[in-house]
Design an enzyme around this catalytic site. Sequence first.
Site, PDB file in Angstrom:
ATOM      1  CB  CYS A 136       5.411   3.306  10.722  1.00 10.84           C
ATOM      2  SG  CYS A 136       3.911   2.444   8.977  1.00 10.84           S
TER       3      CYS A 136
ATOM      4  CB  SER B 210      -1.790  -3.862   2.129  1.00 12.59           C
ATOM      5  OG  SER B 210      -0.809  -4.421   2.973  1.00 12.59           O
ATOM      6  N   GLY B 211      -1.674  -6.224   0.715  1.00 12.36           N
ATOM      7  CA  GLY B 211      -1.772  -7.508   0.432  1.00 12.36           C
ATOM      8  C   GLY B 211      -1.841  -8.525   2.129  1.00 12.36           C
TER       9      GLY B 211
ATOM     10  CG  ASN C  37      -3.116   3.801  10.543  1.00 11.63           C
ATOM     11  OD1 ASN C  37      -3.333   4.552  10.453  1.00 11.63           O
ATOM     12  ND2 ASN C  37      -1.974   3.541   9.874  1.00 11.63           N
TER      13      ASN C  37
ATOM     14  CB  ALA D   1      -1.148  -0.339   0.910  1.00 13.42           C
ATOM     15  CB  THR D   2       4.332   2.032   1.450  1.00 13.88           C
ATOM     16  OG1 THR D   2       3.677   1.432   2.630  1.00 13.88           O
ATOM     17  CG2 THR D   2       4.459   2.876   1.353  1.00 13.88           C
TER      18      THR D   2
END
Lengths: 535, 155
Positions: A459, A334-335, A286, A206-207
């Site tokens: 993060c 995102s996976g 998130n 996703a980033t």
Amino acid sequence: MASLPSLSARRLPSTAFQRLGARTLAPRQSVPTTRPYVDGYRGCNLQQRLYSMRSATLTRPALTTNGTGMVVVKRTYVKETKSVSAVEAVVRLEEPRGSVPTIGKPPINLSVDPAAMISPEAGILKQATIMDTGSRPIYLDMQATTPTDPRVLDAMLPYMTGQYGNPHSRTHAYGWETDKAVEIAREHIASLIGADPKEIIFTSGATESNNMSVKGVARFYGAKKKHIITTQTEHKCVLDSCRHLQDEGFEITYLPVQGNGLINLKDLESAFRPDTALVSIMTVNNEIGVIQPMEDIGQMCRSRKVFFHTDAAQAVGKIPVDVNKWNIDLMSISGHKIYGPKGIGACYVRRKPRVRIDPLITGGGQERGLRSGTLPAPLVIGLGEACKIAKDELQYDHEHVSRLSKKLKDGLLAMEHTTLNGDPDRHYPGCVNVSFAYVEGESLLMALKDIALSSGSACTSASLEPSYVLRALGNSDDSAHSSIRFGIGRFTTEREIDYVLDAVKDRVGFLRELSPLWELVQEGIDLNTIEWSQH
Amino acid sequence: MSAFKLPQAPSRAAFREFRNPTNSPTSLPLSTPLPVSSPPRMSATVSSLMAETALQVRSLYRSLLRTSNQFATYNFREYAKRRTRDAFHAHKGETDPRKIQEFVQKGLQDLNMLKRQTLVSSFYQLDRLVIEGGSEGKETGRIAETVRQKEIGLD
């Protein structure tokens, strides 16, 4: 014999040699295309190459016989059309003498060594011979990443072992089979978000999708449009992309959010300018799990012909997502947030009306030229399988997560001086962010060593600064410091929630007993009235 | 001589027998279209077929649960059991034979997947989770005597 390929002529055994020699003179002679398993052949150590010769190739001078028995040399330059099977050469290598065919035989003993069954730790701690009880913490940080579903792994494993072809190889079956599986995966992802398979671009996560969308649109339309709107509670990668664009001369509006974490639509409306190129707002936050009013934002953007990007890494597969209903132009997926493999993501890029972006990575021109580089086929297939499962299980998982979330939320909020961060209604239940007043969040995390939790996004978990998302909600530093995020997912069990509730109640009580502030609060002193002496 | 007869197309009756077996309880084709040529026998065929299907479904349910229980990872094990139970309970009133067949096929595929994945999981085992009960400590040599080192999860 000059017309024969010399290499194969040298390799051929004498019987086959005679047959091939006969080929030029009598092309119609039938030769078995497959070698029968006769022991006489097996004894020969030479490589045997037998051609199927239903018709001869007439590209070189060939000897043919006419009716009178005279040999006529005919030269032609056009190849005769042949059936496919006629071209195939059957190559068989002689097996080494005495070898036993072993293909497809299952391993004899698959039982696991009991020493490995109990605990790997037992081997390190020599004295502990019995370690049947667990020491591994409960995983309750599903916003950071999720465990890979065994079904996903099962879909990936064939492509990590035998079917290793490059999906972009068009010249052989290894490439075709992988390419087919990749395209099926693309369809699964598209059907989960209501898109067309051609609109899915695979990225590393996703980033990268966020970077590609924000920077790509801004740079492509940068000559005329120099303004981008985003929010203060976005993920760091969107905010950082915007900061980079600011250095390149773009103007960014960081929308504030209300106390419940949602944006005010009037703020957004007034932020639009004639030169606005892009609006980037995440679907599910998130850290606090609030769901932004996507449909309204999408309509607003479409009516002004502004592109709308959303970071849906936490939303896809967890709440129903429809790109057409929400008028989304670009979306990041995102996976590893949907029980898929890490290192894979996707970006939805709308085709009608067309969104054009400047690619970040250029090269071989894969993925419509928007993201070059060989596709990691096993990961892509894993993501496709994860999306397929997510689509089938959306309702079931949502019910399970909601039930556990309600239990956890009710239990935690029943404790005194606890508050839920974010809107209680427009909220994804799998993300519960609670502030425990008078307890330092980091020390609570240390005390809760048997539960894997986080105070914010992974993060920023290395720094001790309070979460910028919670600060944007208007929370005080103290409150932001004392917040903990609980992530519930598909594999969380009710027993784990019971354990967490007990553990949190116990440790929070313990830490508060240690705190002098808590003593003051118990005595009924308002902490804001205290004048702390400066040292 | 009969053993060397040329292969012939299977007779209609043999074909029906193959698709709709009545005397082999372990065969899998379950709910193919029922034979309509013999109305008097139909009810008997239906009931025997249903009974057979129910037997197979129960057997599938049991083997799915049994295999689910072999996951070394606590969360996967619990999920697999819960998912199996809920899926069977959600469709327990299903009467459409076609749908039943679809579900059974899916169940069989999942069973194969579970067999593979429980094996994989058994090869890469980690320590147990704190909530998984059990004993810990030193074995002194006497049978069933374990010195407890700590309370589970609380330290």
